[in-house]
Design a protein around this motif. Sequence first.
Motif, PDB file in Angstrom:
ATOM      1  N   LEU A  76       0.828  -1.205   0.000  1.00 47.99           N
ATOM      2  CA  LEU A  76       0.000   0.000   0.000  1.00 47.99           C
ATOM      3  C   LEU A  76       0.864   1.257   0.000  1.00 47.99           C
ATOM      4  O   LEU A  76       0.574   2.229  -0.711  1.00 47.99           O
ATOM      5  N   THR A  77       1.948   1.239   0.783  1.00 52.06           N
ATOM      6  CA  THR A  77       2.847   2.396   0.826  1.00 52.06           C
ATOM      7  C   THR A  77       3.481   2.627  -0.537  1.00 52.06           C
ATOM      8  O   THR A  77       3.592   3.775  -0.993  1.00 52.06           O
ATOM      9  N   LEU A  78       3.914   1.554  -1.187  1.00 55.45           N
ATOM     10  CA  LEU A  78       4.507   1.684  -2.519  1.00 55.45           C
ATOM     11  C   LEU A  78       3.498   2.245  -3.516  1.00 55.45           C
ATOM     12  O   LEU A  78       3.826   3.129  -4.327  1.00 55.45           O
ATOM     13  N   ILE A  79       2.258   1.747  -3.454  1.00 55.91           N
ATOM     14  CA  ILE A  79       1.214   2.244  -4.365  1.00 55.91           C
ATOM     15  C   ILE A  79       0.960   3.731  -4.126  1.00 55.91           C
ATOM     16  O   ILE A  79       0.843   4.519  -5.083  1.00 55.91           O
ATOM     17  N   LEU A  80       0.906   4.138  -2.852  1.00 58.01           N
ATOM     18  CA  LEU A  80       0.692   5.553  -2.541  1.00 58.01           C
ATOM     19  C   LEU A  80       1.822   6.416  -3.085  1.00 58.01           C
ATOM     20  O   LEU A  80       1.582   7.513  -3.625  1.00 58.01           O
ATOM     21  N   ALA A  81       3.055   5.922  -2.952  1.00 59.16           N
ATOM     22  CA  ALA A  81       4.198   6.688  -3.452  1.00 59.16           C
ATOM     23  C   ALA A  81       4.137   6.826  -4.971  1.00 59.16           C
ATOM     24  O   ALA A  81       4.351   7.927  -5.522  1.00 59.16           O
ATOM     25  N   VAL A  82       3.830   5.730  -5.653  1.00 57.57           N
ATOM     26  CA  VAL A  82       3.777   5.749  -7.121  1.00 57.57           C
ATOM     27  C   VAL A  82       2.638   6.632  -7.613  1.00 57.57           C
ATOM     28  O   VAL A  82       2.813   7.451  -8.535  1.00 57.57           O
ATOM     29  N   VAL A  83       1.475   6.501  -7.001  1.00 59.15           N
ATOM     30  CA  VAL A  83       0.316   7.313  -7.416  1.00 59.15           C
ATOM     31  C   VAL A  83       0.574   8.791  -7.162  1.00 59.15           C
ATOM     32  O   VAL A  83       0.278   9.653  -8.007  1.00 59.15           O
ATOM     33  N   SER A  84       1.134   9.120  -5.985  1.00 61.47           N
ATOM     34  CA  SER A  84       1.404  10.517  -5.655  1.00 61.47           C
ATOM     35  C   SER A  84       2.384  11.133  -6.644  1.00 61.47           C
ATOM     36  O   SER A  84       2.172  12.247  -7.148  1.00 61.47           O
ATOM     37  N   LEU A  85       3.460  10.407  -6.939  1.00 61.25           N
ATOM     38  CA  LEU A  85       4.456  10.943  -7.860  1.00 61.25           C
ATOM     39  C   LEU A  85       3.903  11.011  -9.279  1.00 61.25           C
ATOM     40  O   LEU A  85       4.224  11.950 -10.032  1.00 61.25           O
ATOM     41  N   SER A  86       3.055  10.067  -9.638  1.00 62.27           N
ATOM     42  CA  SER A  86       2.429  10.102 -10.969  1.00 62.27           C
ATOM     43  C   SER A  86       1.555  11.340 -11.116  1.00 62.27           C
ATOM     44  O   SER A  86       1.552  12.004 -12.175  1.00 62.27           O
ATOM     45  N   ALA A  87       0.815  11.668 -10.068  1.00 65.53           N
ATOM     46  CA  ALA A  87      -0.041  12.850 -10.112  1.00 65.53           C
ATOM     47  C   ALA A  87       0.787  14.128 -10.244  1.00 65.53           C
ATOM     48  O   ALA A  87       0.454  15.027 -11.029  1.00 65.53           O
ATOM     49  N   VAL A  88       1.879  14.204  -9.486  1.00 70.82           N
ATOM     50  CA  VAL A  88       2.758  15.378  -9.567  1.00 70.82           C
ATOM     51  C   VAL A  88       3.359  15.479 -10.965  1.00 70.82           C
ATOM     52  O   VAL A  88       3.419  16.567 -11.560  1.00 70.82           O
ATOM     53  N   ALA A  89       3.818  14.343 -11.500  1.00 75.85           N
ATOM     54  CA  ALA A  89       4.423  14.337 -12.833  1.00 75.85           C
ATOM     55  C   ALA A  89       3.406  14.717 -13.907  1.00 75.85           C
ATOM     56  O   ALA A  89       3.727  15.440 -14.859  1.00 75.85           O
ATOM     57  N   ALA A  90       2.181  14.233 -13.767  1.00 76.77           N
ATOM     58  CA  ALA A  90       1.133  14.564 -14.743  1.00 76.77           C
ATOM     59  C   ALA A  90       0.861  16.059 -14.756  1.00 76.77           C
ATOM     60  O   ALA A  90       0.714  16.675 -15.829  1.00 76.77           O
ATOM     61  N   PHE A  91       0.798  16.672 -13.585  1.00 77.25           N
ATOM     62  CA  PHE A  91       0.564  18.116 -13.511  1.00 77.25           C
ATOM     63  C   PHE A  91       1.732  18.886 -14.123  1.00 77.25           C
ATOM     64  O   PHE A  91       1.537  19.848 -14.879  1.00 77.25           O
ATOM     65  N   ALA A  92       2.963  18.454 -13.826  1.00 75.69           N
ATOM     66  CA  ALA A  92       4.144  19.137 -14.356  1.00 75.69           C
ATOM     67  C   ALA A  92       4.215  19.000 -15.875  1.00 75.69           C
ATOM     68  O   ALA A  92       4.720  19.894 -16.558  1.00 75.69           O
ATOM     69  N   SER A  93       3.726  17.891 -16.414  1.00 72.09           N
ATOM     70  CA  SER A  93       3.774  17.653 -17.856  1.00 72.09           C
ATOM     71  C   SER A  93       2.644  18.378 -18.590  1.00 72.09           C
ATOM     72  O   SER A  93       2.789  18.779 -19.751  1.00 72.09           O
ATOM     73  N   PHE A  94       1.514  18.516 -17.906  1.00 72.72           N
ATOM     74  CA  PHE A  94       0.345  19.080 -18.571  1.00 72.72           C
ATOM     75  C   PHE A  94       0.557  20.548 -18.948  1.00 72.72           C
ATOM     76  O   PHE A  94       0.091  20.995 -20.005  1.00 72.72           O
ATOM     77  N   LEU A  95       1.254  21.301 -18.120  1.00 77.78           N
ATOM     78  CA  LEU A  95       1.417  22.738 -18.380  1.00 77.78           C
ATOM     79  C   LEU A  95       2.132  23.012 -19.698  1.00 77.78           C
ATOM     80  O   LEU A  95       1.606  23.755 -20.545  1.00 77.78           O
ATOM     81  N   PRO A  96       3.315  22.432 -19.955  1.00 75.70           N
ATOM     82  CA  PRO A  96       3.932  22.682 -21.262  1.00 75.70           C
ATOM     83  C   PRO A  96       3.155  22.053 -22.415  1.00 75.70           C
ATOM     84  O   PRO A  96       3.143  22.585 -23.531  1.00 75.70           O
ATOM     85  N   ALA A  97       2.493  20.913 -22.159  1.00 70.10           N
ATOM     86  CA  ALA A  97       1.694  20.273 -23.215  1.00 70.10           C
ATOM     87  C   ALA A  97       0.511  21.162 -23.602  1.00 70.10           C
ATOM     88  O   ALA A  97       0.198  21.331 -24.793  1.00 70.10           O
ATOM     89  N   TYR A  98      -0.134  21.737 -22.602  1.00 64.55           N
ATOM     90  CA  TYR A  98      -1.267  22.627 -22.875  1.00 64.55           C
ATOM     91  C   TYR A  98      -0.794  23.870 -23.632  1.00 64.55           C
ATOM     92  O   TYR A  98      -1.459  24.334 -24.563  1.00 64.55           O
ATOM     93  N   ARG A  99       0.358  24.382 -23.250  1.00 65.06           N
ATOM     94  CA  ARG A  99       0.900  25.559 -23.931  1.00 65.06           C
ATOM     95  C   ARG A  99       1.222  25.229 -25.384  1.00 65.06           C
ATOM     96  O   ARG A  99       1.003  26.035 -26.291  1.00 65.06           O
ATOM     97  N   ALA A 100       1.726  24.011 -25.639  1.00 67.98           N
ATOM     98  CA  ALA A 100       2.039  23.600 -27.012  1.00 67.98           C
ATOM     99  C   ALA A 100       0.783  23.490 -27.856  1.00 67.98           C
ATOM    100  O   ALA A 100       0.780  23.818 -29.054  1.00 67.98           O
ATOM    101  N   SER A 101      -0.314  23.017 -27.225  1.00 65.01           N
ATOM    102  CA  SER A 101      -1.560  22.855 -27.982  1.00 65.01           C
ATOM    103  C   SER A 101      -2.167  24.189 -28.376  1.00 65.01           C
ATOM    104  O   SER A 101      -3.041  24.239 -29.260  1.00 65.01           O
ATOM    105  N   LYS A 102      -1.732  25.280 -27.720  1.00 70.17           N
ATOM    106  CA  LYS A 102      -2.258  26.608 -28.014  1.00 70.17           C
ATOM    107  C   LYS A 102      -1.430  27.361 -29.055  1.00 70.17           C
ATOM    108  O   LYS A 102      -1.710  28.523 -29.358  1.00 70.17           O
ATOM    109  N   LEU A 103      -0.386  26.706 -29.605  1.00 65.51           N
ATOM    110  CA  LEU A 103       0.474  27.381 -30.577  1.00 65.51           C
ATOM    111  C   LEU A 103      -0.296  27.744 -31.855  1.00 65.51           C
ATOM    112  O   LEU A 103      -1.128  26.984 -32.347  1.00 65.51           O
ATOM    113  N   ASP A 104       0.011  28.922 -32.412  1.00 64.54           N
ATOM    114  CA  ASP A 104      -0.522  29.332 -33.711  1.00 64.54           C
ATOM    115  C   ASP A 104       0.330  28.670 -34.792  1.00 64.54           C
ATOM    116  O   ASP A 104       1.547  28.864 -34.814  1.00 64.54           O
ATOM    117  N   PRO A 105      -0.250  27.876 -35.702  1.00 64.46           N
ATOM    118  CA  PRO A 105       0.540  27.162 -36.721  1.00 64.46           C
ATOM    119  C   PRO A 105       1.428  28.104 -37.543  1.00 64.46           C
ATOM    120  O   PRO A 105       2.576  27.771 -37.829  1.00 64.46           O
TER     121      PRO A 105
END
Length: 830
Positions: free
Chosen positions: A794-823
């Motif tokens: 359970l502790t390992l799952i909590l660690a993996v899920v928590s870090l996955s959530a942090v990583a997803a948030f950190a990745s989403f910001l530049p990805a969202y900015r890229a999707s807003k680019l003017d071609p």
Amino acid sequence: MASFWQDLRHAFRLLRLSPGFAIISVLTLALGIGANTAIFQLIDSVRLRTIPVKDPQELGTIRIADRHWGSGQFSSQYSQLTFAMWEQIRKRQEGFAEIAAWSDQRFNLATGGEVRKAKGIRVSSDFFRVLGVEPILGRLLGPEDDQPGCGASGANISYAFWQRNFAADPSVVGKRLTLDGISFEVLGVTPPGFNGISVGDTFDVAVPICVDPILNPRNNRLTLRHAWWLASIGRLKPGWTIARANAQMLAVTPAILQETIPPVYDAEGTKKYLEYKLGAFSASTGFSELRQDSETSLWLLLGISGLVLLIACANLANLMLARASARERQITIRRALGASRWRMIRELLSESFLLAAAGTICGLFLAFAVSRLLVAFISTPQSQIFLDLGMDWRVMAFTTGLAVLTTVSFGLAPAVRATRAEPATLLQSGSRGSTGGRERFSLRRILVVSQVALSVVLLMGALLFVRSLRNLTTLNVGFQQSGILVTNVDFQRLHIPEERFTEYKRDLVKRVQAIPGVESAANAMLVPFGGSSWNDNVLTEGSDTDAGVAWINYLGPGYFQTIGTPLLAGRDFDDRDTGTSVKVAIVNQAFVSKILKGADPLGKRFRIHEPPGKPRPLYEIVGLTKDNKFQDMHEEFLPFMYFPATQQEKPSPDDQILIRSSLPLSSLMASMKQTIGDVNSGIDLDFKIFKTRIHDTLLQDQLMATLSGFFGFLAALLAAIGLYGVISYMVVQRTKEIGIRMAIGANRVDVLRMILREAGVLTIAGLVVGTGLALGTAQAAKSLLYGLKPRDPLTLILAVVSLSAVAAFASFLPAYRASKLDPLTALRYE
């Protein structure tokens, strides 16, 4: 050297042009280096540093090697020898030119009323001479002070005690000092640098060993062969080594043991006693109970902080790669004009060196504050910890090593990568220097995967310690913690006849019960988490074979009601239980399961193991109580047998009264002082808050949970920043590609999915590697956990899920900015 200083000045100018980068880098390194240095300072002070006396490398101690068994009275922190054993060692040892014995002791400076404690040591005649300590005033204890049958002749005081209690009075020698009601003459003052030989502790007063019969007339440890209370300290003879002294002690061990067999041991005890092996061991780092209790935690914390520093270095390496990419064309042109590759690497490393140097200097200041904060964290008013946290060559070497390691860790790879391309190839490519190619981007990916992997290890460790602490704090300890005051009463100096002790204690409890606002009060010989315990072997009725070991306590009526431990069957002690009535006992659930093997306890009878020739009375079980913790929160429930205080064979002239009340503590203490003072002002009082006692036993768990939690949070934050930086860099590198994709029909969701897929691959790779590392290293924390396995899923799952959530948030910001680019803007990027 001229070119080296030129490189440093150039690096300083570049960093001054990028203040944000410089500040973030220095702060990151300061945090990592400061944390590592602070923890290493503690390890150095507790484990590695020699005690500040003359030639400490020549010091050694003689004690039992690998003690596997013990029986008798253990009454000091370092209960390694009996007095009889010490006398035989002193006669028969050959490896030490001088050898002394010592023991720690607590003294009461007050002459009645509330206790004023002083930390003391009892020393044999050669103690100070062995250590090479010289007084700053008067003289130190010597052979003339430690003679059989000595009186309360004299005492030495420490420099700090002299400053604190005598206002540094230069005429202190010859003045009187009261210790446990006995007056001693001050013979001299020890120098300011000497705090004793117990690391983490200090002393106020030193008295000779021979005064023990005066201070403990009812328990003379000079004559009790089963009283373990001494430790030894000696200085090797010229030409002797610890190994040689050890071999000599092994040779004389049988003779020493044969001469010192305690008469209270039966045949089995004597056999185990004679199996002991005496040995010589180095004492250059002194003695330390703190070392034994905290060494594992400190090394583990050093490993944790080291991983944080590695993550910080990986983050800075990513930043340095980005800066090197921006300067790649400039570097290429300079190489084309004749600069050597090593010259350019050295210039880039100069920037890393400046950052590491600045971070190390800031980290040292941080380390001084953090190390003192950690000592304050684990200190309590009852147990103050004193450590020398000054700089020595080990701390300086460690910090310098960290500075070099960090310089190489985050500076070398970017410098090598930036100078790797051939000038002709790069100039022909027409690159603006914004791309380092797929190879450099692969290095940045590896760094991010490493950060995520190490963060999994740290997060899992943090969650293990936090969950372990939660298990301890929510544990049903078997009694009420809040609203209980423990008052130790000592009436030894009143010289009341021993036959009146029990009655006197009962009268004191009745007076306390009559205080307005007191809900319940009872007396007990021992109190949970009080630091003392007593156990013995149990023999069930009709058997001469030991059924197991159980712990002993003597109680007054109402104890279980006061402490909040329920009686599950039978009755409590009451007026029926007298010195002449049937011997009775109350046992707990653990006693039933381990000693009686689950049988119904009421009416069962048992005996306690007694020395040869002493009668073994039968005790009838009249009650069953719920289990409770007694010595440590981590322990299993111990089997207990409780006896009425009125049936104690040799009651002592002291007791502990537990009071349960809703009154404010200050008001309750004032009432206790008034009530006991009305009985006799010569009774010594010492107050302890029951809940605080329990809380103090969890300080190490709280320290591990707090620091590992902080480091785990920091690791996750750094990993998120690293992932955010790499994904942002990737978006910049692929701006034109994104524009083309959108121009030929890709929508924003497709772009978002493409960027997040790249981030997901890095995150998953880091999580997989980190899971393996976490499972492999978790076993190191096994001894520090409660109610959890090191590889708790359970502790390992909590660690993996928590870090996955942090990583997803950190990745989403530049990805969202890229999707807003003017071609159109993206197509014009180059």
